[in-house]
Each structure stands twice: as C-alpha cells, then as structure tokens.
Design an enzyme around this catalytic site. Structure first.
Site, short mmCIF file in Angstrom:
data_model
loop_
_atom_site.label_atom_id
_atom_site.label_comp_id
_atom_site.label_asym_id
_atom_site.label_seq_id
_atom_site.Cartn_x
_atom_site.Cartn_y
_atom_site.Cartn_z
N GLU A 142 8.74 -4.63 13.55
CA GLU A 142 8.45 -3.55 12.60
C GLU A 142 7.18 -2.83 13.05
OE1 GLU A 142 7.30 -4.53 8.49
OE2 GLU A 142 8.34 -2.72 7.83
N LYS B 215 -0.95 -7.04 -9.42
CA LYS B 215 -1.94 -7.14 -8.34
C LYS B 215 -1.64 -6.01 -7.37
CE LYS B 215 -3.06 -8.29 -4.61
NZ LYS B 215 -3.55 -7.30 -3.61
N PHE C 134 0.80 -1.23 0.00
CA PHE C 134 0.00 0.00 0.00
C PHE C 134 0.83 1.28 0.00
CE2 PHE C 134 0.77 -0.15 4.60
CZ PHE C 134 0.97 1.19 4.88
N GLU D 38 -5.10 -3.73 -2.36
CA GLU D 38 -6.53 -3.43 -2.38
C GLU D 38 -6.84 -2.12 -1.67
OE1 GLU D 38 -4.87 -5.71 -0.84
OE2 GLU D 38 -5.82 -6.47 0.98
N SER E 101 5.00 -7.12 3.42
CA SER E 101 5.51 -7.47 4.75
C SER E 101 6.29 -8.79 4.70
CB SER E 101 4.33 -7.61 5.72
OG SER E 101 3.48 -8.66 5.27
N CYS F 270 9.64 1.27 3.91
CA CYS F 270 10.54 0.21 4.35
C CYS F 270 11.94 0.73 4.57
CB CYS F 270 10.54 -0.92 3.34
SG CYS F 270 11.27 -0.43 1.77
P1 NAD Z 1 1.22 -6.74 3.02
O1 NAD Z 1 2.24 -7.82 3.09
O2 NAD Z 1 0.08 -6.78 3.96
O3 NAD Z 1 0.55 -6.73 1.54
C1 NAD Z 1 1.33 -6.79 0.38
C2 NAD Z 1 0.52 -7.45 -0.73
O4 NAD Z 1 0.22 -8.80 -0.34
C3 NAD Z 1 -0.80 -6.75 -0.99
O5 NAD Z 1 -1.00 -6.70 -2.39
C4 NAD Z 1 -1.82 -7.66 -0.28
O6 NAD Z 1 -3.07 -7.67 -0.94
C5 NAD Z 1 -1.18 -9.02 -0.35
N1 NAD Z 1 -1.50 -9.87 0.82
C6 NAD Z 1 -1.80 -9.46 2.08
N2 NAD Z 1 -1.95 -10.52 2.89
C7 NAD Z 1 -1.75 -11.63 2.15
C8 NAD Z 1 -1.77 -13.04 2.42
N3 NAD Z 1 -2.03 -13.50 3.63
N4 NAD Z 1 -1.50 -13.89 1.41
C9 NAD Z 1 -1.22 -13.44 0.18
N5 NAD Z 1 -1.19 -12.11 -0.14
C10 NAD Z 1 -1.46 -11.22 0.83
O7 NAD Z 1 2.00 -5.36 3.08
P2 NAD Z 1 1.39 -3.88 3.18
O8 NAD Z 1 0.79 -3.70 4.52
O9 NAD Z 1 0.59 -3.56 1.99
O10 NAD Z 1 2.74 -3.00 3.06
C11 NAD Z 1 3.56 -2.72 4.15
C12 NAD Z 1 4.71 -3.69 4.26
O11 NAD Z 1 5.45 -3.72 3.05
C13 NAD Z 1 5.70 -3.32 5.34
O12 NAD Z 1 6.08 -4.49 6.03
C14 NAD Z 1 6.87 -2.74 4.57
O13 NAD Z 1 8.12 -2.83 5.23
C15 NAD Z 1 6.84 -3.59 3.34
N6 NAD Z 1 7.52 -2.96 2.21
C16 NAD Z 1 8.74 -3.45 1.86
C17 NAD Z 1 9.43 -2.87 0.83
C18 NAD Z 1 10.78 -3.39 0.43
O14 NAD Z 1 11.29 -2.97 -0.59
N7 NAD Z 1 11.40 -4.30 1.18
C19 NAD Z 1 8.89 -1.78 0.14
C20 NAD Z 1 7.63 -1.31 0.51
C21 NAD Z 1 6.95 -1.91 1.57
#
Ligand code: NAD
Length: 498
Positions: free
Chosen positions: A389, A188, A164, A191, A241, A296
C-alpha cells in the site's frame, strides 16, 4: 469555558486554530498528564494548534462518563434518540462551508474534496435517522402457545478509533448507528486531524445529545491500547492501516470485546480493450488522485489487458493538466511524502517508466507536503509499488495479455478492499466480478463505495472481524440480539373475565 469554535478562514490561507482537548461529560478538559502535541496544517507545514495526548486515566474518565450516561440514554425511546440525528444533519448542512474548510486545513484536501467528504458524512447521519423505521425485531410463534422474539439491544459503552484521511466522515460511519442503538460512545480521532471530531462533539451537543453519551479522548498508541484493555468497553470499531487493525483486533478480542477493524488496501482496476475510452481515462484519474490517493478506495494498480495504450495516453494528458493545490491537495505529513517518494524511486531504479512525475512539485514555491500525481508504467508484479500500500497519488500500470492473468494478479494481493473492471461487455464484467477477491467491486466505477443504505467493508487483510461498518450491518455490530421465548397461557382461575 468557550464551547463553540467555528472556523473562520474560507480560503487556503493559513490560519491558527484553538487547541483541541478531550471531551468528557460535555466539557473540554486537558489530558491528565497535561501533555499535548502539535497539529500540522499539511498544505503549509505549519502548526495550527495543539491536541491533548491521553493515557489510561483519561480513557478511564471517558468510560466513567459514558457508563453514567448509559442508563438514561438506553431508556430513551429509539424514536426520540434519532431526533438528535435529524438535528445533527440540519446543523451540519447549515455549517457545511465551515466544516469543509476546517477539514481542508487539518487534512490538506482541496475544498471540493473536503466538501464531498462532509456531505458523505451527512449521508451517514441521514441513514441513522431512518433506523427507527428499520430496527424492528423479528417474532414468530415457534410452537403451540410459544412465541420467540428477537430484540436488538445496545452493547453498552462502545468506542471508535479512526484514521487521518476522513476526519469527519469516518466517525460518522459509526456514531449514527451506535448512538441510535442506545449505546454511549468514546471516540479516538487521529491525532493528526482531531478538529473534525471536535466540531462533531459541539454539533451533537447543540443537537441535544445528553452529556456523557459521546466522549472524545485524543492521543495515539497508548490511548488506543487503554481503550482495548478497558473492561468497561463492550465493542470497538477501528478504521486505519492493516498493521494497526490487526494489533487492535487481537488486543481488544483478548478482553472479550466485539471488534470490527478495517485495514488498508491495494485496489486493482482492470482495463480491457473494449472499455469506453473517455469514461475509463477520467474515472481512473479521479480514482487515483482524488484526496491525493490517500483513501482506502483509491486506484493503486491499473492492470492493462492487451492494447489499451490510447486510454493510457488520455490518462497521461489529463494527469499532466492537473493543477497541484487546486485539483489535488497535499500529503498528510513529511514521513508519508518520503515513503511515497521511495516507492517511485525504487520502481524507476528497477526499470519501470515514470510517465508522469510528481516528485519535484511545490505550490507557489512554498513549503508543504506536496507530491504531484504520478503514473508509473511497465511495473512488474515483483516491484514493491505493485503489491504494497503506497497511500499516495501514485498509479502503477502493469501490462498483461489476458483477463485471467489480470484476475490472477488481483487475487494474489493480500488486501481485498476494492477492485474494478472497465469494459463495455456485460459478460466480461460478470466474469471478472465473480472472480475478484475483494469486498467492494466496481463495473466502470473507480471508487466503488457502496453508498447508504449498503454497508462498507473489504475482505482479506482489509478487514478483521465480521460484518461491515455502515448501513444495517453497522446497526447489527453495535447491538446484541436478545431472544425471548415466552409462553402465556390463560390461567384456569382467571374468573375476573366473566
Ligand atoms: P493508522 O493505522 O496509522 O492510524 C489509525 C488509528 O490508529 C489512529 O487513530 C492512530 O492514532 C492509531 N494508531 C496508530 N498506530 C497505532 C498503534 N501502533 N497502536 C494502536 N493504535 C495506533 O492509519 P492512518 O495512517 O491514520 O490512516 C491511513 C490508513 O487507514 C491506510 O492504511 C488506509 O488504507 C486505511 N483506511 C482504511 C479504510 C477502510 O475502510 N478500510 C478507510 C480509511 C483509511
């Protein structure tokens, strides 16, 4: 059907927006189930529109479209494929204001930070335009009359799953390299912020990308699982994440896909007494509170080595002078706000001191997902705010006596996205950088993002898979090397030459 949705509002005033459907074969379509969920504007805690909620049949439709478009796109010369990216860059620049406000509304970022992230996305597109000048293969005569040549071939149908926090930029960590390489793609979006990707689909079409080369399926966990399981997809890039990155990495790897999954972070910034006071204080504040700490690369833990109290005092003064809603945006959703508040309350109950307290903040007395910038001092390594985190505007300060203690603390944390040292001594900087356990390190830099052409990616629990996501590494990820060993000898009956 209307296929152009410019965003009208150029202020923080709430605006409803169109519903966000799936983008299949160059058209907007509902999910097969007809299901949608609301998209919230986090600043106002109000619904902007609805987004489709997709399942396996929608993923199958996207794969079919991407598969049908693949032969034509991969047969298009690379130098022609990148012309689309040149036009994408121009269109994004021409619409920078609109793209930035839309992003601010769906994500809650301030307009300045939204603009910065769209510009960074444009920089990724710019890198993509240069691939035609960088992607030549290698060749060598490996024996008498025998030549070996390597070409970088597209994987086929690829997919990207994004978080997000950077709705426009993170898709552009993937699309330029993947498309320039000759793949077709299924995106994808998160959402929670689907509109950035929606506008990108419109822009790529306007720039001349053939229908089916880029498809979008909106949804959540079920959509991601269907992407991981679909045998027609050859490679998946994921950013999100750590918990989900690991699940997605393992699930996609089981069906033989190439997987690169970037996860969460807990970035430690070490400050020693000889650090430049003003630069360190302002850099630390910008790193911790930019994008409300929801990035991140944000500073999460400051390790204060020895007496750096005057720097902390400057940070406190600067943090207190920030105006919420103007200098810092909102938190993505109420659950995140509650999670962040829990870390602050917990640390306080264990004896830490909340130097700057963002817990009771609102903007204009209106509802919204607000937490002000927060500094917690005297944090000890056993407190959850020190090692989990938080992903919010909270900086935990841990005090140690020596640089080696600071490095040991950084090394203990399971993540490895970023780490930084603040010092005016080159030897100290070098000593620390050589010992940090992180993929992206900074010297007097609070957000050490390796800008293009360098590649982005962490270590340890911050990444599952090999290589990095942007730059030349990104191109390598979205391609497969083909090695051709050839022998051509002059045939003895080649009499036509004489
Ligand atoms: P998230 O992991 O909740 O969601 C990421 C994606 O995975 C979304 O498209 C979501 O719809 C999908 N998703 C969520 N739960 C899922 C599941 N159980 N099974 C399969 N798919 C699922 O992450 P977020 O809250 O959208 O973003 C924040 C996180 O992203 C933080 O932990 C941040 O550190 C990380 N992040 C990392 C980087 C990097 O380059 N390392 C960059 C940006 C964000």
């Amino acid at each position: 059907m209307k296929t152009d949705f410019p965003f009208g509002e150029r202020s923080y005033a709430f605006q409803e927006y169109v519903d966000c459907k799936n983008w299949i074969d160059g058209s907007w379509v509902d999910a097969a189930s007809g299901q949608t969920i609301p998209v919230q504007n986090p600043r106002h805690e109000r619904t902007m529109g609805e987004v489709s909620w997709s399942d396996a049949p929608d993923v199958a439709a996207a794969v079919a479209s991407a598969k049908a478009a693949l032969p034509g796109w991969r047969a298009t010369p690379l130098k022609e494929r990148v012309q689309v990216l040149f036009r994408v860059k121009q269109i994004m620049e021409a619409n920078l204001d609109e793209l930035s406000w839309l992003l601010s509304h769906e994500n809650g970022k301030t307009i300045a930070q939204a603009r910065g992230s769209v510009l960074k996305g444009i920089e990724c597109v710019e890198y993509g335009t240069s691939i035609s000048n960088l992607a030549q293969g290698e060749q060598l005569d490996v024996s008498r009359g025998i030549n070996c040549e390597v070409t970088h071939e597209p994987v086929g149908v690829c997919a990207g799953i994004v978080p997000f926090n950077f709705p426009t930029m993170v898709p552009l960590w993937m699309l330029p390299q993947a498309l320039a390489a000759g793949n077709t793609f299924i995106l994808k979006p998160s959402e929670q912020v689907p509109y950035g990707s929606m506008r990108l689909a419109e822009i790529f079409k306007e720039a001349g990308l053939p229908d089916g080369v880029l498809n979008i399926v909106n949804g959540g966990r079920e959509t991601v699982e269907a992407l991981c399981d679909h045998p027609g997809i050859g490679a998946i890039g994921f950013v999100g994440s750590t918990k989900v990155a690991q699940i997605v990495y393992e699930r996609g790897s089981k069906t033989g896909k190439k997987m690169l999954c970037l996860g969460g972070a807990k970035n430690h910034l070490v400050v020693v007494p000889d650090a430049d006071q003003d630069l360190t204080a302002s850099t630390m504040v910008a790193s911790a509170y930019g994008c409300s700490g929801q990035r991140c690369m944000a500073a999460s833990v400051m390790i204060a080595v020895g007496d750096v109290q005057s720097i902390i005092d400057k940070m406190v003064a600067q943090t207190r002078s920030m105006t919420l809603g103007e200098d810092m945006g909102s938190i993505i959703n109420p659950d995140s706000r509650d999670r962040i508040l829990k870390y602050i309350n917990d640390a306080e109950s264990r004896g830490a001191k909340v130097l700057v307290d963002g817990r009771e903040h609102t903007v204009d007395g209106q509802p919204g997902n607000w937490i002000g910038p927060t500094i917690i001092d005297n944090v000890t390594p056993d407190m959850p705010c020190a090692f989990e985190e938080i992903f919010g505007p909270v900086l935990s300060v841990i005090h140690v006596d020596t640089l080696d203690e600071a490095i040991a603390l950084e090394n203990q944390n399971p993540y490895g996205n970023a780490a930084a040292i603040f010092t005016t001594n080159g030897g100290v900087a070098r000593y620390a950088i050589e010992r940090f356990s992180a993929g992206m390190c900074g010297v007097n830099i609070g957000v050490p993002v390796p800008r293009e052409p360098f590649a982005f990616g962490g270590w340890n629990d911050s990444k599952f898979g090999h290589g990095d996501i942007t730059g030349q590494d990104g191109f390598r990820f979205w391609t497969r090397p083909r090695k051709v060993t050839a022998r051509w000898e002059m045939a003895s009956d080649a009499t036509w030459m004489s």
